[in-house]
Design a protein around this motif. Sequence first.
Motif, PDB file in Angstrom:
ATOM      1  N   PRO A  11     132.151  33.180  38.795  1.00 28.90           N
ATOM      2  CA  PRO A  11     133.090  32.360  39.552  1.00 28.90           C
ATOM      3  C   PRO A  11     134.507  32.653  39.080  1.00 28.90           C
ATOM      4  O   PRO A  11     134.742  32.908  37.903  1.00 28.90           O
ATOM      5  CB  PRO A  11     132.682  30.927  39.216  1.00 28.90           C
ATOM      6  CG  PRO A  11     131.842  31.026  37.997  1.00 28.90           C
ATOM      7  CD  PRO A  11     131.285  32.403  37.940  1.00 28.90           C
ATOM      8  N   PHE A  16     137.234  27.737  36.157  1.00 32.03           N
ATOM      9  CA  PHE A  16     136.562  28.921  35.636  1.00 32.03           C
ATOM     10  C   PHE A  16     137.492  30.118  35.459  1.00 32.03           C
ATOM     11  O   PHE A  16     137.166  31.045  34.730  1.00 32.03           O
ATOM     12  CB  PHE A  16     135.399  29.316  36.558  1.00 32.03           C
ATOM     13  CG  PHE A  16     134.223  28.404  36.425  1.00 32.03           C
ATOM     14  CD1 PHE A  16     133.228  28.666  35.502  1.00 32.03           C
ATOM     15  CD2 PHE A  16     134.109  27.276  37.224  1.00 32.03           C
ATOM     16  CE1 PHE A  16     132.134  27.815  35.370  1.00 32.03           C
ATOM     17  CE2 PHE A  16     133.031  26.425  37.095  1.00 32.03           C
ATOM     18  CZ  PHE A  16     132.045  26.695  36.166  1.00 32.03           C
ATOM     19  N   ASP A  59     125.351  26.007  38.494  1.00 35.25           N
ATOM     20  CA  ASP A  59     125.163  27.391  38.922  1.00 35.25           C
ATOM     21  C   ASP A  59     126.350  28.280  38.583  1.00 35.25           C
ATOM     22  O   ASP A  59     126.165  29.440  38.193  1.00 35.25           O
ATOM     23  CB  ASP A  59     124.886  27.454  40.423  1.00 35.25           C
ATOM     24  CG  ASP A  59     123.541  26.864  40.789  1.00 35.25           C
ATOM     25  OD1 ASP A  59     122.674  26.741  39.893  1.00 35.25           O
ATOM     26  OD2 ASP A  59     123.348  26.517  41.974  1.00 35.25           O
ATOM     27  N   GLU A  60     127.578  27.763  38.726  1.00 39.36           N
ATOM     28  CA  GLU A  60     128.750  28.591  38.427  1.00 39.36           C
ATOM     29  C   GLU A  60     128.779  28.995  36.961  1.00 39.36           C
ATOM     30  O   GLU A  60     129.057  30.148  36.636  1.00 39.36           O
ATOM     31  CB  GLU A  60     130.043  27.866  38.797  1.00 39.36           C
ATOM     32  CG  GLU A  60     130.285  27.781  40.288  1.00 39.36           C
ATOM     33  CD  GLU A  60     131.590  27.091  40.602  1.00 39.36           C
ATOM     34  OE1 GLU A  60     131.870  26.028  40.008  1.00 39.36           O
ATOM     35  OE2 GLU A  60     132.341  27.631  41.413  1.00 39.36           O
ATOM     36  N   ARG A  63     126.173  31.671  36.359  1.00 37.43           N
ATOM     37  CA  ARG A  63     126.611  32.977  36.855  1.00 37.43           C
ATOM     38  C   ARG A  63     127.610  33.608  35.893  1.00 37.43           C
ATOM     39  O   ARG A  63     127.547  34.808  35.627  1.00 37.43           O
ATOM     40  CB  ARG A  63     127.223  32.850  38.252  1.00 37.43           C
ATOM     41  CG  ARG A  63     126.200  32.721  39.347  1.00 37.43           C
ATOM     42  CD  ARG A  63     126.727  33.044  40.735  1.00 37.43           C
ATOM     43  NE  ARG A  63     128.105  32.733  40.999  1.00 37.43           N
ATOM     44  CZ  ARG A  63     128.564  31.600  41.540  1.00 37.43           C
ATOM     45  NH1 ARG A  63     127.712  30.649  41.870  1.00 37.43           N
ATOM     46  NH2 ARG A  63     129.845  31.438  41.768  1.00 37.43           N
TER      47      ARG A  63
END
Length: 112
Positions: A11, A16, A59-60, A63
């Motif tokens: 991200p 982020f 999820d970010e 990832r």
Amino acid sequence: MAHTQHPEAAPSTGAFRTTVALAALLQRVESQAASIGAQQYRALVQQLDQQLAQLPPGDELQRLLASFPAAAMVYENRHYGHAGLCRAPLELSLNSELAARTLIEKVQATRA
């Protein structure tokens, strides 16, 4: 641990953005033969650690950690006390625990 860096999968917006930049820098430092000084390395890891602490789980974050193995190690070390080697494959985790136990036993034996 075999990881592949896929920065495009990480991200890159909002909270982020800074963390991704630090994670990418640490990944480059880890993969280069010429290294930075110990103080610079420590400062980089501490900054990344502080950024990781501020990110929400989800999820970010997963990832980001999958994209940058060096950042994943910092994250795992941050949570080791209550999660162990949660991102490492079970065999690697077990081998690390056994190696640590063996080393502790050797140190204790030399002190006795």
